[in-house]
Design an enzyme around this catalytic site. Structure first.
Site, mmCIF file in Angstrom:
data_model
loop_
_atom_site.group_PDB
_atom_site.id
_atom_site.type_symbol
_atom_site.label_atom_id
_atom_site.label_comp_id
_atom_site.label_asym_id
_atom_site.label_seq_id
_atom_site.Cartn_x
_atom_site.Cartn_y
_atom_site.Cartn_z
ATOM 1 N N CYS A 1 1.013 -1.399 0.024
ATOM 2 C CA CYS A 1 -0.008 -0.129 -0.073
ATOM 3 C C CYS A 1 0.834 1.294 0.193
ATOM 4 O O CYS A 1 0.238 2.436 -0.118
ATOM 5 C CB CYS A 1 -1.039 0.031 1.320
ATOM 6 S SG CYS A 1 -0.190 0.217 2.783
ATOM 7 N N HIS B 1 0.194 11.777 15.656
ATOM 8 C CA HIS B 1 -0.631 11.146 14.397
ATOM 9 C C HIS B 1 0.451 10.099 14.153
ATOM 10 O O HIS B 1 1.524 10.424 13.685
ATOM 11 C CB HIS B 1 -0.987 12.073 13.554
ATOM 12 C CG HIS B 1 -1.605 11.400 12.295
ATOM 13 N ND1 HIS B 1 -3.062 10.724 12.362
ATOM 14 C CD2 HIS B 1 -1.046 11.118 11.078
ATOM 15 C CE1 HIS B 1 -2.930 10.082 11.157
ATOM 16 N NE2 HIS B 1 -2.068 10.268 10.339
ATOM 17 N N HIS C 1 -3.474 5.055 10.322
ATOM 18 C CA HIS C 1 -4.806 4.611 10.309
ATOM 19 C C HIS C 1 -4.704 2.955 10.390
ATOM 20 O O HIS C 1 -3.648 2.503 9.842
ATOM 21 C CB HIS C 1 -5.577 4.975 9.246
ATOM 22 C CG HIS C 1 -6.025 6.488 9.127
ATOM 23 N ND1 HIS C 1 -5.022 7.446 8.388
ATOM 24 C CD2 HIS C 1 -6.669 7.292 9.564
ATOM 25 C CE1 HIS C 1 -5.491 8.705 8.337
ATOM 26 N NE2 HIS C 1 -6.578 8.505 9.156
ATOM 27 N N ASP D 1 -8.035 -5.065 7.177
ATOM 28 C CA ASP D 1 -7.972 -6.129 5.658
ATOM 29 C C ASP D 1 -6.305 -6.651 6.200
ATOM 30 O O ASP D 1 -5.702 -6.772 4.926
ATOM 31 C CB ASP D 1 -7.901 -5.390 4.619
ATOM 32 C CG ASP D 1 -7.192 -4.096 4.604
ATOM 33 O OD1 ASP D 1 -6.359 -3.732 5.533
ATOM 34 O OD2 ASP D 1 -7.273 -3.250 3.625
ATOM 35 N N ARG E 1 -4.649 -4.261 9.887
ATOM 36 C CA ARG E 1 -3.490 -3.545 9.173
ATOM 37 C C ARG E 1 -3.328 -2.252 9.699
ATOM 38 O O ARG E 1 -4.112 -1.397 9.622
ATOM 39 C CB ARG E 1 -3.722 -3.375 7.797
ATOM 40 C CG ARG E 1 -2.518 -2.636 6.953
ATOM 41 C CD ARG E 1 -2.764 -2.785 5.380
ATOM 42 N NE ARG E 1 -4.207 -2.406 5.094
ATOM 43 C CZ ARG E 1 -4.310 -1.089 4.397
ATOM 44 N NH1 ARG E 1 -3.544 -0.342 4.008
ATOM 45 N NH2 ARG E 1 -5.551 -0.671 3.910
ATOM 46 N N CYS F 1 -1.694 0.918 9.173
ATOM 47 C CA CYS F 1 -0.983 1.413 8.206
ATOM 48 C C CYS F 1 0.022 2.887 8.688
ATOM 49 O O CYS F 1 -1.063 3.843 9.072
ATOM 50 C CB CYS F 1 -1.902 1.995 7.161
ATOM 51 S SG CYS F 1 -1.147 2.559 5.762
#
Ligand SMILES: [Zn+2]
Length: 138
Positions: A65, A102, A105, A109, A117, A119
């Site tokens: 990704c 931060h 996210h 999946d 996941r 990410c």
């Protein structure tokens, strides 16, 4: 160790402009641009802002990704999940509990064992290689 609170100016002085933009302004680095997207050395990933341990290399997987992806966080990580409805999407944001950085996210999946996941932006992470004695033991 308790929560960390710094002024905006202190964060700007500690972090690179990219790290500041991602961690303190909920930015997202460009896909495939981060330094850890294709990093597979054994070790731990810490919060770039406060050094909180977040992930270990054994839970990192190639999601394709464009960002570092993990299926599990460390037991002591304590990553906070909160709803993020920005950019017209319903996502779950990941935030460092100690310093409110931060991180990225989380999506449902991912692979076993969690099916999740994480990410994560490379800019939010600080990788620390495992000590040599661990490598020799493999
Ligand atoms: Zn942090």
């Amino acid at each position: 160790m308790g929560k960390i609170s710094k002024t905006d100016q202190e964060w700007r002085e500690q972090l690179t402009p990219e790290q500041y933009r991602v961690t303190r302004q909920a930015g997202t680095e460009a896909p495939y641009s981060g330094r850890y997207e294709q990093a597979w050395e054994p070790g731990h990933y810490h919060c770039v802002c406060c050094s909180q341990p977040l992930f270990e290399s054994g839970s990192k997987f190639s999601a394709g990704c464009g960002w570092p992806s993990f299926h599990s966080e460390l037991a002591e990580a304590g990553i906070v999940q909160r709803p993020d409805n920005s950019h017209g999407m319903n996502r779950v944001e990941l935030v460092c509990w100690r310093c409110d950085a931060h991180l990225g996210h989380i999506f449902p999946d991912g692979p076993a064992p969690t099916g999740m996941r994480y990410c994560i932006n490379s800019a939010s992470l600080d990788f620390r290689p495992a000590p040599d004695r661990d490598k020799n033991a493999e």
